[in-house]
Design a protein around this motif. Structure first.
Motif, PDB file in Angstrom:
ATOM      1  N   ALA A  84       0.810  -1.287   0.065  1.00  0.00           N
ATOM      2  CA  ALA A  84       0.049  -0.071   0.041  1.00  0.00           C
ATOM      3  C   ALA A  84       0.889   1.286   0.179  1.00  0.00           C
ATOM      4  N   LEU A  85       2.016   1.134   0.717  1.00  0.00           N
ATOM      5  CA  LEU A  85       2.816   2.239   0.688  1.00  0.00           C
ATOM      6  C   LEU A  85       3.415   2.579  -0.505  1.00  0.00           C
ATOM      7  N   ALA A  86       4.035   1.377  -0.992  1.00  0.00           N
ATOM      8  CA  ALA A  86       4.869   1.824  -2.424  1.00  0.00           C
ATOM      9  C   ALA A  86       3.636   2.256  -3.367  1.00  0.00           C
ATOM     10  N   ALA A  87       2.421   1.686  -3.447  1.00  0.00           N
ATOM     11  CA  ALA A  87       1.691   2.227  -4.442  1.00  0.00           C
ATOM     12  C   ALA A  87       1.116   3.579  -4.019  1.00  0.00           C
ATOM     13  N   THR A  88       1.057   4.140  -2.893  1.00  0.00           N
ATOM     14  CA  THR A  88       0.865   5.442  -2.410  1.00  0.00           C
ATOM     15  C   THR A  88       1.742   6.369  -3.001  1.00  0.00           C
ATOM     16  N   ILE A  89       3.110   6.081  -2.855  1.00  0.00           N
ATOM     17  CA  ILE A  89       4.270   6.841  -3.272  1.00  0.00           C
ATOM     18  C   ILE A  89       4.348   7.198  -4.729  1.00  0.00           C
ATOM     19  N   ILE A  90       3.996   5.994  -5.381  1.00  0.00           N
ATOM     20  CA  ILE A  90       3.978   5.855  -6.797  1.00  0.00           C
ATOM     21  C   ILE A  90       3.107   6.781  -7.382  1.00  0.00           C
ATOM     22  N   VAL A  91       1.662   6.670  -6.979  1.00  0.00           N
ATOM     23  CA  VAL A  91       1.035   7.483  -7.543  1.00  0.00           C
ATOM     24  C   VAL A  91       0.679   9.149  -7.076  1.00  0.00           C
ATOM     25  N   SER A  92       1.432   9.103  -6.000  1.00  0.00           N
ATOM     26  CA  SER A  92       1.629  10.484  -5.492  1.00  0.00           C
ATOM     27  C   SER A  92       2.812  11.270  -6.257  1.00  0.00           C
ATOM     28  N   MET A  93       3.640  10.397  -6.850  1.00  0.00           N
ATOM     29  CA  MET A  93       4.664  11.263  -7.451  1.00  0.00           C
ATOM     30  C   MET A  93       4.511  12.601  -8.450  1.00  0.00           C
ATOM     31  N   GLN A  94       3.541  12.120  -9.248  1.00  0.00           N
ATOM     32  CA  GLN A  94       2.940  12.979 -10.447  1.00  0.00           C
ATOM     33  C   GLN A  94       2.622  14.493  -9.817  1.00  0.00           C
TER      34      GLN A  94
END
Lengths: 276, 295
Positions: free
Chosen positions: B184-194
């Protein structure tokens, strides 16, 4: 004969080549209340972790209710950790902590059911901390903290209750209260295993003790086990026991010197000549 | 006033950007509660840098951005966990090595290829103008999946976060809970990058939970407050970004920092009020400060 609640058969555990505990065989029957005593580094905590299934023995087997644990926790055991290991700043209320004990029975939704709530309230009531239910865990006194975590463990309805140093870090009065509470629970049928540093409290409050120092030195009622030979072997020191008004006391033998032998003038300005 | 507030909505990029920021804010607020309470604040920072390496690699290989950055970030998280446990290196040191190396891979690849400096900047500092309809859907998907996870694993997550050794004794499958949270954390970070940019994600993960922690002692309330603070913070930041024409990631984080200061003030006012009511014998134990939580 009934099956023991806990049974250790020739259990050895070590990190690397040095065993922390070696060739331990012991058992506890239903309704027994026992203490585990021994010096620091004797393997008390390791032995608890073996019974809790947090560690798997290098050799031998640990059985709880007839199940060979092999490093897996038993659903029949509940644990009260040392208060020092708790993060007292963590944002949880007393009720939220106690509810954790019911995690095996609760449904999928995040909130407790009405039955969960009733069970938790009854337990808080029984341990006399119901008024603190909505408070943060830091707001509790030393004795109340211990009781909150005891409530969590009891809510799991365990066959065996394991406590690590429940009397450490609290004042004498609270210590006495905790031990009497455990005795009450034991009278209600809970089997209890606890570690303690305090031999005198063990002698007056525990019906059964295991003396541990890497190996199991002795076990039995403290009246019989706490003699100078066993204690010297367990603590590798010079212990002395004496009775006063029927109560057994244990102490380290004075080293045949007083403070004035080490520091001749302990009170600056005191008009005393140092001994020649 | 209404016209003023609605004015930015005539632009599609703003509507997309606002939706994205709102959901990212709520998502970071939700997952951040666990990150902060497990003293893993630095992991968010590290993972976003690690994922950057993956994002660049994915670009070079012409893979999908989300798959590249996601896989890379998840592998980095597992490596950190493994290294810290296996070799008795502190988790902070393991994060420092693995994520910076991973970031360096990204920088190295960019210096070789050299042709996408705008994307490079967007990934580092966030570019809400670049958020597409598709990105909004991906963010919505991750938010929904994380919300479902937190809903169904709430009790286990709470127990493991509070006391992982004891949770295991009470039958919680700790390794599973950890893996799910890492995902969940990895997914959160990746979608937040943009939206937020690699360098600013950590703040979005850490600030809302800390603000929430200042306001309550109850875990469930902290979770609720953190999500709300994260979402409001993002909306306020987006408006400000539009009005003063400053990068959205930066304004969101600055608004968050302001909220943090306000929560500190509010808390000390409340404590002073409590002190006034309490008798001289009452001892008020100080709550752990934000600075301590950051450590």
């Amino acid at each position: 004969m009934a099956q023991p609640v806990v049974q250790l058969l020739n259990v050895t555990f070590g990190y690397g080549t040095v065993p922390v505990v070696e060739d331990i065989s012991l058992h506890m029957h239903r309704g027994q209340f026992a203490g585990l005593v021994g010096p620091s580094g004797a393997g008390k905590t390791t032995l608890l972790r073996l019974v809790l299934g947090s560690l798997a023995p290098t050799r031998g087997s640990v059985f709880v209710e007839g199940m060979d644990l092999k490093g897996r926790p038993s659903p029949c055991v509940a644990y009260v950790p040392q208060v020092e290991t708790i993060d007292w700043n963590f944002p949880v209320t007393v009720e939220q902590v106690v509810m954790m004990g019911r995690i095996r029975r609760m449904g999928f939704v995040p909130w407790p059911s009405r039955a969960d709530r009733r069970a938790a309230q009854a337990m808080l009531e029984r341990l006399d901390i119901l008024p603190m239910a909505r408070r943060h865990i830091r707001d509790l006194s030393g004795g109340q903290q211990q009781r909150a975590f005891l409530a969590r463990a009891l809510l799991a309805q365990p066959d065996l209750l394991v406590l690590d140093e429940p009397t450490a870090g609290v004042d004498l009065k609270t210590q006495e209260n905790i031990l009497h509470l455990l005795a009450d629970l034991n009278r209600d049928g809970v089997t209890i295993l606890m570690t303690t540093h305090d031999l005198n409290a063990a002698a007056t409050h525990l019906p059964w003790v295991f003396c541990l120092n890497r190996t199991l030195i002795a076990c039995g009622p403290p009246d019989e086990v706490f003699n100078e030979a066993t204690l010297n072997q367990t603590y590798r020191g010079d212990m002395v026991t004496f009775r006063n008004e029927g109560i057994l006391f244990i102490a380290e033998r004075p080293h045949h010197h007083t403070v004035r032998d080490i520091i001749p003038n302990p009170v600056p300005g005191e008009d005393i000549q140092p001994r020649k | 006033m209404i016209d003023f507030l609605l004015q930015p909505f005539q632009f599609e990029f703003f509507r997309n950007g606002l939706m994205a920021a709102l959901m990212v804010g709520a998502l970071c607020g939700m997952i951040g509660v666990y990150v902060v309470l497990r003293n893993m604040s630095y992991i968010g920072h590290g993972l976003s840098h690690a994922a950057f390496g993956g994002a660049v690699a994915a670009y070079v290989m012409q893979w999908n951005f989300y798959i590249g950055a996601g896989l890379w970030g998840f592998v980095a998280a597992l490596l950190i966990n493994h290294t810290a446990r296996r070799y008795q290196i502190g988790a902070d040191a393991a994060i420092g090595i693995i994520t910076t190396a991973s970031f360096a891979v990204g920088v190295a690849l960019i210096s070789r290829v050299r042709k996408f400096s705008t994307n490079f900047e967007a990934a580092l500092f966030g570019n809400v103008l670049g958020v597409t309809q598709a990105d909004v859907w991906v963010i919505a998907g991750v938010l929904l999946a994380s919300a479902v996870l937190v809903f169904f694993v709430y009790k286990q997550l709470l127990f493991v976060t509070f006391d992982r050794d004891v949770a295991r004794i009470y039958g919680v499958r700790v390794e599973w809970v950890d893996t799910l949270l890492s995902l969940a954390l990895a997914a959160t970070i990746i979608v937040s990058m943009q939206t937020l940019g690699v360098t600013l994600i950590a703040a979005a993960i850490v600030i809302p939970p800390i603000v929430a922690r200042m306001l309550t002692d109850s875990f469930s309330k902290m979770m609720l407050f953190s999500i709300v603070v994260g979402a409001l913070n993002a909306i306020a930041g987006m408006y400000l970004s539009f009005l003063v024409d400053v990068a959205s990631g930066a304004t969101i984080v600055l608004v968050g920092a302001l909220l943090f200061v306000l929560s500190l003030v509010l808390r000390s006012l409340r404590r002073r009020a409590a002190k006034g009511r309490a008798g001289p014998g009452d001892v008020l134990v100080p709550l752990r400060s934000g600075a301590e939580l950051f450590e």
